[in-house]
Design a protein around this motif. Structure first.
Motif, PDB file in Angstrom:
ATOM      1  N   GLU A  84       9.179   5.311   5.939  1.00  0.00           N
ATOM      2  CA  GLU A  84      10.123   4.245   5.590  1.00  0.00           C
ATOM      3  C   GLU A  84       9.441   3.178   4.743  1.00  0.00           C
ATOM      4  N   ILE A  85       8.220   2.802   5.131  1.00  0.00           N
ATOM      5  CA  ILE A  85       7.454   1.816   4.367  1.00  0.00           C
ATOM      6  C   ILE A  85       7.203   2.317   2.945  1.00  0.00           C
ATOM      7  N   GLU A  86       6.755   3.565   2.828  1.00  0.00           N
ATOM      8  CA  GLU A  86       6.437   4.127   1.512  1.00  0.00           C
ATOM      9  C   GLU A  86       7.675   4.194   0.623  1.00  0.00           C
ATOM     10  N   LYS A  87       8.815   4.504   1.212  1.00  0.00           N
ATOM     11  CA  LYS A  87      10.061   4.561   0.445  1.00  0.00           C
ATOM     12  C   LYS A  87      10.414   3.186  -0.106  1.00  0.00           C
ATOM     13  N   ILE A  88      10.293   2.163   0.726  1.00  0.00           N
ATOM     14  CA  ILE A  88      10.613   0.795   0.303  1.00  0.00           C
ATOM     15  C   ILE A  88       9.676   0.342  -0.816  1.00  0.00           C
ATOM     16  N   ILE A  89       8.401   0.648  -0.685  1.00  0.00           N
ATOM     17  CA  ILE A  89       7.407   0.144  -1.629  1.00  0.00           C
ATOM     18  C   ILE A  89       7.434   0.895  -2.958  1.00  0.00           C
ATOM     19  N   PHE A  90       7.589   2.215  -2.908  1.00  0.00           N
ATOM     20  CA  PHE A  90       7.362   3.016  -4.110  1.00  0.00           C
ATOM     21  C   PHE A  90       8.607   3.594  -4.782  1.00  0.00           C
ATOM     22  N   ASP A  91       9.713   3.735  -4.068  1.00  0.00           N
ATOM     23  CA  ASP A  91      10.808   4.559  -4.588  1.00  0.00           C
ATOM     24  C   ASP A  91      11.448   4.055  -5.881  1.00  0.00           C
ATOM     25  N   ASP A  92      11.525   2.747  -6.088  1.00  0.00           N
ATOM     26  CA  ASP A  92      12.231   2.273  -7.287  1.00  0.00           C
ATOM     27  C   ASP A  92      11.332   2.184  -8.517  1.00  0.00           C
ATOM     28  N   GLY A  93      10.057   2.520  -8.362  1.00  0.00           N
ATOM     29  CA  GLY A  93       9.162   2.598  -9.509  1.00  0.00           C
ATOM     30  C   GLY A  93       8.621   1.282 -10.019  1.00  0.00           C
TER      31      GLY A  93
ATOM     32  N   LYS B 219      11.196  -2.313   7.667  1.00  0.00           N
ATOM     33  CA  LYS B 219      11.694  -2.517   6.302  1.00  0.00           C
ATOM     34  C   LYS B 219      11.352  -3.908   5.781  1.00  0.00           C
ATOM     35  N   TYR B 220      11.324  -4.896   6.669  1.00  0.00           N
ATOM     36  CA  TYR B 220      10.999  -6.253   6.230  1.00  0.00           C
ATOM     37  C   TYR B 220       9.517  -6.377   5.881  1.00  0.00           C
ATOM     38  N   MET B 221       8.668  -5.680   6.629  1.00  0.00           N
ATOM     39  CA  MET B 221       7.244  -5.682   6.294  1.00  0.00           C
ATOM     40  C   MET B 221       7.008  -4.979   4.962  1.00  0.00           C
ATOM     41  N   GLY B 222       7.765  -3.906   4.722  1.00  0.00           N
ATOM     42  CA  GLY B 222       7.661  -3.210   3.440  1.00  0.00           C
ATOM     43  C   GLY B 222       8.056  -4.105   2.283  1.00  0.00           C
ATOM     44  N   ARG B 223       9.147  -4.846   2.450  1.00  0.00           N
ATOM     45  CA  ARG B 223       9.595  -5.768   1.400  1.00  0.00           C
ATOM     46  C   ARG B 223       8.595  -6.903   1.199  1.00  0.00           C
ATOM     47  N   LEU B 224       8.037  -7.383   2.306  1.00  0.00           N
ATOM     48  CA  LEU B 224       7.050  -8.461   2.231  1.00  0.00           C
ATOM     49  C   LEU B 224       5.861  -8.031   1.379  1.00  0.00           C
ATOM     50  N   PHE B 225       5.381  -6.823   1.616  1.00  0.00           N
ATOM     51  CA  PHE B 225       4.241  -6.313   0.858  1.00  0.00           C
ATOM     52  C   PHE B 225       4.609  -6.085  -0.603  1.00  0.00           C
TER      53      PHE B 225
ATOM     54  N   ALA C 246       5.082  -9.230  -2.517  1.00  0.00           N
ATOM     55  CA  ALA C 246       3.794  -9.900  -2.710  1.00  0.00           C
ATOM     56  C   ALA C 246       3.060  -9.282  -3.897  1.00  0.00           C
ATOM     57  N   VAL C 247       3.058  -7.956  -3.973  1.00  0.00           N
ATOM     58  CA  VAL C 247       2.394  -7.254  -5.076  1.00  0.00           C
ATOM     59  C   VAL C 247       3.006  -7.653  -6.418  1.00  0.00           C
ATOM     60  N   LEU C 248       4.332  -7.755  -6.457  1.00  0.00           N
ATOM     61  CA  LEU C 248       5.035  -8.058  -7.700  1.00  0.00           C
ATOM     62  C   LEU C 248       5.012  -9.547  -8.053  1.00  0.00           C
ATOM     63  N   SER C 249       4.557 -10.358  -7.122  1.00  0.00           N
ATOM     64  CA  SER C 249       4.547 -11.805  -7.332  1.00  0.00           C
ATOM     65  C   SER C 249       3.468 -12.225  -8.328  1.00  0.00           C
ATOM     66  N   ASN C 250       3.726 -13.322  -9.010  1.00  0.00           N
ATOM     67  CA  ASN C 250       2.727 -13.911  -9.907  1.00  0.00           C
ATOM     68  C   ASN C 250       1.983 -15.069  -9.241  1.00  0.00           C
TER      69      ASN C 250
ATOM     70  N   PHE D 270       0.341 -13.012   1.493  1.00  0.00           N
ATOM     71  CA  PHE D 270       0.904 -11.853   2.195  1.00  0.00           C
ATOM     72  C   PHE D 270       0.264 -11.690   3.566  1.00  0.00           C
ATOM     73  N   ASP D 271      -1.053 -11.779   3.611  1.00  0.00           N
ATOM     74  CA  ASP D 271      -1.778 -11.599   4.867  1.00  0.00           C
ATOM     75  C   ASP D 271      -1.346 -12.630   5.901  1.00  0.00           C
ATOM     76  N   GLU D 272      -1.203 -13.878   5.462  1.00  0.00           N
ATOM     77  CA  GLU D 272      -0.785 -14.951   6.371  1.00  0.00           C
ATOM     78  C   GLU D 272       0.631 -14.704   6.894  1.00  0.00           C
ATOM     79  N   ARG D 273       1.533 -14.344   5.993  1.00  0.00           N
ATOM     80  CA  ARG D 273       2.927 -14.143   6.401  1.00  0.00           C
ATOM     81  C   ARG D 273       3.088 -12.889   7.258  1.00  0.00           C
ATOM     82  N   LEU D 274       2.321 -11.864   6.950  1.00  0.00           N
ATOM     83  CA  LEU D 274       2.364 -10.656   7.778  1.00  0.00           C
ATOM     84  C   LEU D 274       1.915 -10.979   9.196  1.00  0.00           C
ATOM     85  N   HIS D 275       0.846 -11.761   9.311  1.00  0.00           N
ATOM     86  CA  HIS D 275       0.334 -12.147  10.632  1.00  0.00           C
ATOM     87  C   HIS D 275       1.377 -12.951  11.405  1.00  0.00           C
TER      88      HIS D 275
END
Length: 236
Positions: A62-71, A104-110, A113-117, A125-130
């Protein structure tokens, strides 16, 4: 390029697979408890291990689908050392979840974060995940009720309630929240207790109001919570 990206994704997956399931603390605990029962043994432990592995795989898929599926995550992202380290950290947290509600929310959070400037985006990300990992499902739910009350009232046009003071407005947010929470099965004292506990995350803070010649204690959400909830898409 797509094949190379898929290869890198497989590498990330394989890094996690290298962890021997027998080293999982759940399996170790199960094995020690099973040994207390005569006649029970390796078969039951193996069954538990298989079930745990299937559960972990479902969460990871589920995590991998959220993170990678839309390219939107690129090969350059995946090759980044910070990406890999935080991805592994994410999976460690996901593996500890006893249910899938947060996945799914952790997947979106990550992903966001990656796409953020933002500068130091992986630290954020680490702080919010914790912080999110600390919250129980009840806390997440009740905080969202406060969010809806606070969001709606704070965005009312100025003067909607006449000469209302800032503390009067904050108190109205709090009373609206308590009614909202009670409507969903959380009586006043329980809602207050749950919200009070969330101050440990920095998503919520105590407020002292001066109303009707006395001090009233309430809790309101911080700006950090509003940023966080937007990042995970809980308000969508």
């Amino acid at each position: 390029m797509n094949d190379l990206l898929e290869s890198k994704k497989d590498e990330l997956h394989n890094i996690e697979e290298l962890k021997d399931i027998s080293e999982n603390p759940v399996i170790k605990t199960a094995a020690s408890l099973i040994n207390l029962f005569p006649g029970a043994g390796a078969f039951i432990t193996s069954t538990i291990a298989d079930g745990l592995k299937a559960f972990e795989n479902k969460k990871r898929e589920e995590i991998e689908k959220i993170i990678f599926d839309d390219g939107t995550i690129t090969l350059d992202d995946v090759k980044d050392v910070h990406f890999i380290m935080e991805y592994i950290r994410l999976m460690e947290v996901v593996d500890r979840l006893s249910e899938n509600k947060k996945v799914k929310y952790m997947g979106r959070l990550f992903k966001n974060a990656v796409l953020s400037n933002e500068e130091n985006k992986y630290d954020i990300f680490d702080e919010r995940l914790h912080k999110f990992d600390q919250l129980s499902n009840r806390e997440i739910e009740v905080m969202y009720y406060l969010y809806e009350s606070q969001y709606d009232i704070e965005r009312e046009p100025f003067g909607t309630y006449g000469e209302e003071t800032p503390d009067d407005k904050r108190l109205r947010i709090w009373k609206t929240f308590l009614k909202f929470a009670e409507k969903h099965g959380y009586h006043k004292r329980l809602a207050e207790e749950i919200i009070a506990g969330t101050t440990r995350t920095g998503f919520c803070k105590i407020q002292y109001l001066n109303v009707t010649d006395k001090t009233k204690v309430i809790y309101l959400l911080t700006g950090e919570y509003f940023k966080f909830i937007k990042q995970i898409g809980l308000n969508e």
